[in-house]
Design a protein around this motif. Sequence first.
Motif, PDB file in Angstrom:
ATOM      1  N   ARG A 129      18.905   1.023  31.080  1.00  0.00           N
ATOM      2  CA  ARG A 129      20.357   0.812  31.121  1.00  0.00           C
ATOM      3  C   ARG A 129      20.817   0.149  32.423  1.00  0.00           C
ATOM      4  O   ARG A 129      21.583   0.757  33.184  1.00  0.00           O
ATOM      5  N   PRO A 130      20.421  -1.063  32.741  1.00  0.00           N
ATOM      6  CA  PRO A 130      19.370  -1.847  32.069  1.00  0.00           C
ATOM      7  C   PRO A 130      17.985  -1.567  32.651  1.00  0.00           C
ATOM      8  O   PRO A 130      16.989  -2.041  32.143  1.00  0.00           O
ATOM      9  N   ILE A 187      10.123  -6.968  36.654  1.00  0.00           N
ATOM     10  CA  ILE A 187       9.553  -7.167  35.318  1.00  0.00           C
ATOM     11  C   ILE A 187      10.693  -7.134  34.312  1.00  0.00           C
ATOM     12  O   ILE A 187      11.393  -6.116  34.188  1.00  0.00           O
ATOM     13  N   VAL A 188      10.916  -8.259  33.606  1.00  0.00           N
ATOM     14  CA  VAL A 188      12.013  -8.382  32.642  1.00  0.00           C
ATOM     15  C   VAL A 188      11.469  -8.167  31.231  1.00  0.00           C
ATOM     16  O   VAL A 188      10.453  -8.767  30.850  1.00  0.00           O
ATOM     17  N   VAL A 189      12.157  -7.313  30.459  1.00  0.00           N
ATOM     18  CA  VAL A 189      11.698  -6.988  29.099  1.00  0.00           C
ATOM     19  C   VAL A 189      12.814  -7.221  28.090  1.00  0.00           C
ATOM     20  O   VAL A 189      13.981  -7.376  28.452  1.00  0.00           O
ATOM     21  N   ARG A 190      12.431  -7.230  26.819  1.00  0.00           N
ATOM     22  CA  ARG A 190      13.348  -7.389  25.703  1.00  0.00           C
ATOM     23  C   ARG A 190      12.783  -6.584  24.543  1.00  0.00           C
ATOM     24  O   ARG A 190      11.598  -6.279  24.506  1.00  0.00           O
ATOM     25  N   THR A 229       8.871  -5.927  24.854  1.00  0.00           N
ATOM     26  CA  THR A 229       7.912  -6.967  25.227  1.00  0.00           C
ATOM     27  C   THR A 229       8.301  -7.530  26.596  1.00  0.00           C
ATOM     28  O   THR A 229       9.485  -7.730  26.880  1.00  0.00           O
ATOM     29  N   ILE A 230       7.300  -7.780  27.440  1.00  0.00           N
ATOM     30  CA  ILE A 230       7.548  -8.358  28.761  1.00  0.00           C
ATOM     31  C   ILE A 230       7.780  -9.853  28.610  1.00  0.00           C
ATOM     32  O   ILE A 230       6.918 -10.589  28.112  1.00  0.00           O
ATOM     33  N   LEU A 231       8.980 -10.297  29.071  1.00  0.00           N
ATOM     34  CA  LEU A 231       9.326 -11.711  28.988  1.00  0.00           C
ATOM     35  C   LEU A 231       8.838 -12.493  30.197  1.00  0.00           C
ATOM     36  O   LEU A 231       8.288 -13.587  30.064  1.00  0.00           O
ATOM     37  N   GLU A 232       9.072 -11.943  31.380  1.00  0.00           N
ATOM     38  CA  GLU A 232       8.678 -12.652  32.597  1.00  0.00           C
ATOM     39  C   GLU A 232       8.494 -11.662  33.740  1.00  0.00           C
ATOM     40  O   GLU A 232       8.988 -10.537  33.709  1.00  0.00           O
ATOM     41  N   ARG A 235      -0.007   2.097  31.174  1.00  0.00           N
ATOM     42  CA  ARG A 235       0.512   2.028  32.547  1.00  0.00           C
ATOM     43  C   ARG A 235       2.030   2.129  32.528  1.00  0.00           C
ATOM     44  O   ARG A 235       2.703   1.444  31.752  1.00  0.00           O
ATOM     45  N   ARG A 236       2.554   2.980  33.388  1.00  0.00           N
ATOM     46  CA  ARG A 236       4.002   3.111  33.527  1.00  0.00           C
ATOM     47  C   ARG A 236       4.490   2.134  34.592  1.00  0.00           C
ATOM     48  O   ARG A 236       4.008   2.144  35.722  1.00  0.00           O
ATOM     49  N   LEU A 237       5.468   1.298  34.215  1.00  0.00           N
ATOM     50  CA  LEU A 237       5.990   0.288  35.129  1.00  0.00           C
ATOM     51  C   LEU A 237       7.511   0.340  35.148  1.00  0.00           C
ATOM     52  O   LEU A 237       8.147   0.656  34.130  1.00  0.00           O
ATOM     53  N   SER A 238       8.074   0.026  36.297  1.00  0.00           N
ATOM     54  CA  SER A 238       9.529  -0.095  36.404  1.00  0.00           C
ATOM     55  C   SER A 238       9.934  -1.445  35.839  1.00  0.00           C
ATOM     56  O   SER A 238       9.417  -2.491  36.266  1.00  0.00           O
ATOM     57  N   VAL A 239      10.843  -1.420  34.878  1.00  0.00           N
ATOM     58  CA  VAL A 239      11.248  -2.650  34.203  1.00  0.00           C
ATOM     59  C   VAL A 239      12.765  -2.720  34.144  1.00  0.00           C
ATOM     60  O   VAL A 239      13.467  -1.750  34.437  1.00  0.00           O
TER      61      VAL A 239
END
Length: 449
Positions: free
Chosen positions: A404-405, A441-444, A432-435, A414-418
């Motif tokens: 959020r967001p 780390i940007v996801v959608r 899914t990781i976009l970039e 693996r746990r990642l901050s996104v």
Amino acid sequence: MMRGLCFVLAAGLTLGLSVSPSAGETVYVVPIRGTIEKGLAAFVSRVVDEAEEVGAAAVIFEIDTPGGALDAALTLRDAILYSDVNTIAFINPRAISAGALISLATGHIVMVEGGTIGAATAVNMQGEKASEKIISYFRNEMKATAEKTDRPPELAEAMVDEDVDVPGLAPKGKLLTLTTEEAVAQKVAEYKVAATQEEEKLREVLRFYGLEGAAVIHQSVNWAEQVVRWLTHPYVASLLLSLGFLGLIFEIQSPGWGVGGTIGLICLGFFFGSHLLVELADWSEVLLFLIGALLVVADLFFISGFGVLGIPGIALMFAGIFLSLMGRSELWTWGSVGEIAEPLLLSFVVTVVLAVLMLRSLPRTSAWSWLVLHTEEKAEEGYRATSGYEDLVGAKGVAFTPLRPGGTGVFEGRRLSVATEGDFIEKDTPITILEVEGNRIVVRKADEA
């Protein structure tokens, strides 16, 4: 750092003390010479306390002073007047202004031939007569001191206020200053010392009070007291403030922590530590300054635009410094406030001017390269920040927490901050990781990728 500084200096105040003979067999001789200033209080208080502890027969204050700071004189007056030890003022040869108050606070006064005591009206830093409020206050301090030590109170008042008429000694309009002969005749002093040699003068004083068989201990300022007296000198205190602020300004201008910030904290530590030890400040002033500094730092690094926290922070910092310079004085008048505020504002202006000049000129000097790293890794030259997650672009996972967001996602165990592109994604939603941009780390949502 400040607590450690105070501990070191306070420990030093107890060093260098002479080993005293048995109780009742010692006489302490304490010199009070030159200008009476705030740092002298630590020395005199230490000697009086020690004399009480060992049960000394007497403390002799050898006085030769033209006066000095009023708040320092009041501190010394209280330390002497309310002590249990037998105190003797040996005026050799003058006790003027604040020196007269200190002399009147002792249990006994003796004077050399040709000595003087009096002329105790209060003046400001420009040498001009102080306000009526301060004159009235000091006149009654002198009167109360004389009353407690059984000396003529009207003579004590006449030393401060020229409106007090003393027939034959000080007509109205003239301050009272007594010679040795007059002081003995008016029962302000008890004895006139006739000896001319310094060592013989002290022996004569001891004989007069039946102390010729006592062990004489000449007290002197130890190294820590000397350091404190030097650090609390107005010019040195102003210099410490300027260097302290300059160091912090340079530290803010450069990344990380370096020489500027260290020097700044050391200088401010010396300023507050020395004022704490001579009881010109207490921890409330230090706390005010620290809260103000934290507000300024928070404004600089965590709030967009300066002023919301910075202005109150600067005000608190100045309040802490101002109260430390004012000391424990009860004489709050516009005049006394102005005397402290003027050098403080001057120090601030000088600091700002020097900071601007040095920030403009220092980067051009060779010495600056030793303090600041100039090398830059620019993106246009091919440098890229990397986190090691670039190979995860396109990887699928699930939202471990609501996004959020920002939040946490799980990818291949693996746990990642996104973070999303701005929309909210509920927990356990496929993503899914976009970039990957550095550590970002940007996801959608997986079905939208």
